[in-house]
Enzyme design. Structure first.
Site, PDB file in Angstrom:
ATOM      1  CG  HIS A 138      -5.399  -2.884   0.378  1.00  0.00           C
ATOM      2  ND1 HIS A 138      -4.908  -2.347  -0.801  1.00  0.00           N
ATOM      3  CD2 HIS A 138      -4.747  -2.235   1.379  1.00  0.00           C
ATOM      4  CE1 HIS A 138      -4.019  -1.419  -0.503  1.00  0.00           C
ATOM      5  NE2 HIS A 138      -3.895  -1.347   0.810  1.00  0.00           N
ATOM      6  CG  ASP A 144      -6.282  -2.930  -3.693  1.00  0.00           C
ATOM      7  OD1 ASP A 144      -6.913  -2.217  -2.890  1.00  0.00           O
ATOM      8  OD2 ASP A 144      -5.088  -3.213  -3.546  1.00  0.00           O
ATOM      9  CB  SER A 186      -0.959  -0.056   1.198  1.00  0.00           C
ATOM     10  OG  SER A 186      -1.988   0.875   1.055  1.00  0.00           O
TER      11      SER A 186
END
Length: 515
Positions: free
Chosen positions: A483, A455, A232
């Site tokens: 995610h 995602d 991320s």
């Protein structure tokens, strides 16, 4: 990338392991810049987080000092933070079965604000906690670090628990001018408190400074070149490192890619689209699984929207009189979309809320927020706001945000307004800006950029965009939900492991099936 206290939390770490837990301090004297750290055994960190240490794993902790202001690379001689240092906490997990050691695998879980120390512990447990495979842990030390301002590393602490409660509980779509102005006031109060405490040093928490810290971590663990796994926001940190130190890259896995070239407005809209897409996928699953698995079928979207609307008028009260306001319901939804396994939990929580019990809604939202049962928080969101606002050049006006709130309500009805209004937090932020670079990583070896088609937090479209920007990126696609991707399936795991261990780059266009 998002930069708002309410909205920016949507970019939190995407690991399948727990993101938040009580944090044991990493004790010991910090090594001065450029000197070797003093490692000490610290099994108590794993014991505090998980209740035990992982089988065949040893844990060591250390601290290093880094310049508060790198000033372009070696340390500023004037200006904010010149001559001062931050302490960076490190944890190293080493398998007793290690063989043919390659070096260290440095971890960042995202956020910004996620603890790499915590994440290294969770990843050390292997498949038992959705962590790293033995093929990796037997070749690498797993090294987590808390970035500057985060958890154990000179933490930023300037937002009260009451203000965090107010932020999470606030209506995600304040339609009336009075409600909108109320969130402006809350954002101003938060910004003022952080500005009063940290003043002109607020920009020093930005991503470029943290990427330079990461090179100090590389040197501290004794590696000539960096091997890195970033999730991320950790992809942005890794991409920044690759631009600053391309010759010092061995292998970077960037999973759940952030497109660094998107400004605040574009990245917020991208996330609104990503979460709407994920929620639509959830709704379709719900319709196909009516009954015990999804008691809010056949129309999950209508059920969630109705729950939020009812909470605006008469929120359900839980234990101690706590009210399940629209914000807490919204964050229960957000929390559940990070993994496909969370879909059934969300359906049950909304069904129970309709029956007058908000317990499960609070449990989901609190797990996401890192809120403890006594109402206290870690500093994750203090750091999240400090980093995001230091990074972001774009500063939309209140009027512009108000217009986007209306426009995005039409296009992305459940998530658009919250993503628009959340930008107020950086609009009202008092600190200066220190944007990260957005160019090629010329001279770096191939960098693996991993994306998941479903995602919500870092929509898949950002994956090829980051790979193109770097110039040396190779895309690996997982056709799954949730995610981040590694290590979710055998296809993804095999491709990433081969890259980390043997530097074998996946073939161009490799796509891994959902199962």
């Amino acid at each position: 990338m998002l930069a708002g206290l309410v909205a920016a939390t949507l970019v939190l770490a995407g690991c399948t392991v727990p993101a938040f837990a009580p944090r044991t301090d990493v004790e010991g004297e910090a090594a001065a810049p450029g000197t070797a750290p003093a490692w000490r055994a610290c099994p108590e960190v794993a014991e505090e987080l998980v209740g035990r240490t992982a089988p065949d794993m040893r844990y060591e902790c250390a601290r290093i000092e880094v310049p508060r202001n790198w000033g372009g690379g070696t340390g500023a001689t004037s200006g904010p933070g010149a001559g001062e240092t931050f302490e960076i906490a490190l944890l190293r997990a080493r398998s007793t079965k290690q063989r043919a050691r390659i070096g260290s695998l440095v971890i960042n879980p995202g956020g910004p604000g996620g603890s790499g120390v915590d994440t290294a512990v969770y990843l050390s447990f292997g498949s038992a906690l959705g962590g790293l495979p033995a093929s990796v842990t037997e070749r690498f030390d797993i090294v987590g670090f808390d970035p500057r301002g985060v958890a154990r590393s000179s933490p930023v602490e300037c937002i009260s628990d009451d203000d965090l409660d107010a932020s999470f509980g606030y209506d995600p779509d304040p339609e009336s001018q009075q409600a909108f102005d109320g969130f402006v006031t809350l954002s101003q109060r938060i910004g003022r408190g952080c500005g009063d405490r940290y003043g002109d040093q607020l920009p020093l928490y930005g991503t470029e400074q943290a990427a330079r810290d990461m090179d100090a971590v590389r040197a501290a663990v004794g590696d000539e070149k960096l091997t890195y796994l970033g999730y991320s926001y950790g992809t942005l940190l890794g991409a920044t490192y690759a631009q600053l130190y391309p010759q010092r890259v061995r292998a970077l896995v960037l999973d759940g890619a952030v497109d660094p070239r998107q400004g605040l407005i574009a990245s917020s809209e991208s996330q609104a689209k990503g979460f709407e897409r994920a929620f639509t996928n959830f709704s379709r699953w719900c319709a196909a699984n009516a009954g015990r698995r999804c008691p809010i079928a056949p129309d999950a979207r209508a059920a969630v929207t109705s729950a939020i609307d009812k909470a605006r008028v008469s929120p359900v009260r839980g234990d101690g009189g706590r009210e399940a306001t629209p914000g807490w319901i919204f964050y229960a939804v957000v929390s559940s979309l990070y993994t496909e396994s969370g879909w059934q939990e969300l359906a049950g929580a909304i069904d129970e809320l309709e029956g007058g019990d908000p317990t499960h809604v609070f449990r989901l939202a609190d797990a996401y927020a890192g809120r403890e049962p006594d109402g206290t928080y870690s500093n994750l969101f203090d750091a999240n706001l400090a980093v995001n606002c230091a990074d972001e050049e774009e500063k939309p006006s209140r009027e512009q945000i108000r217009q986007l709130q209306t426009r995005w309500r039409e296009a992305y009805p459940l998530f658009g307004p919250a993503l628009a209004v959340g930008m107020l937090s950086c609009t009202e932020w008092p600190g200066g800006r220190d944007p990260y670079p957005t160019g090629r990583a010329d001279g770096a070896p191939p960098i693996l950029v991993v994306g998941t088609t479903g995602d919500p937090a870092t929509p898949y479209e950002q994956t090829p965009a980051l790979a193109r920007m770097l110039g040396v990126g190779r895309v690996l696609t997982w056709e799954g939900e949730g995610h981040t991707a590694y290590p979710q399936t055998s296809c993804v795991t095999a491709a990433v492991d081969a890259y980390l261990i043997s530097l074998t780059v996946p073939r161009e266009g490799l796509r891994c099936p959902a199962r």
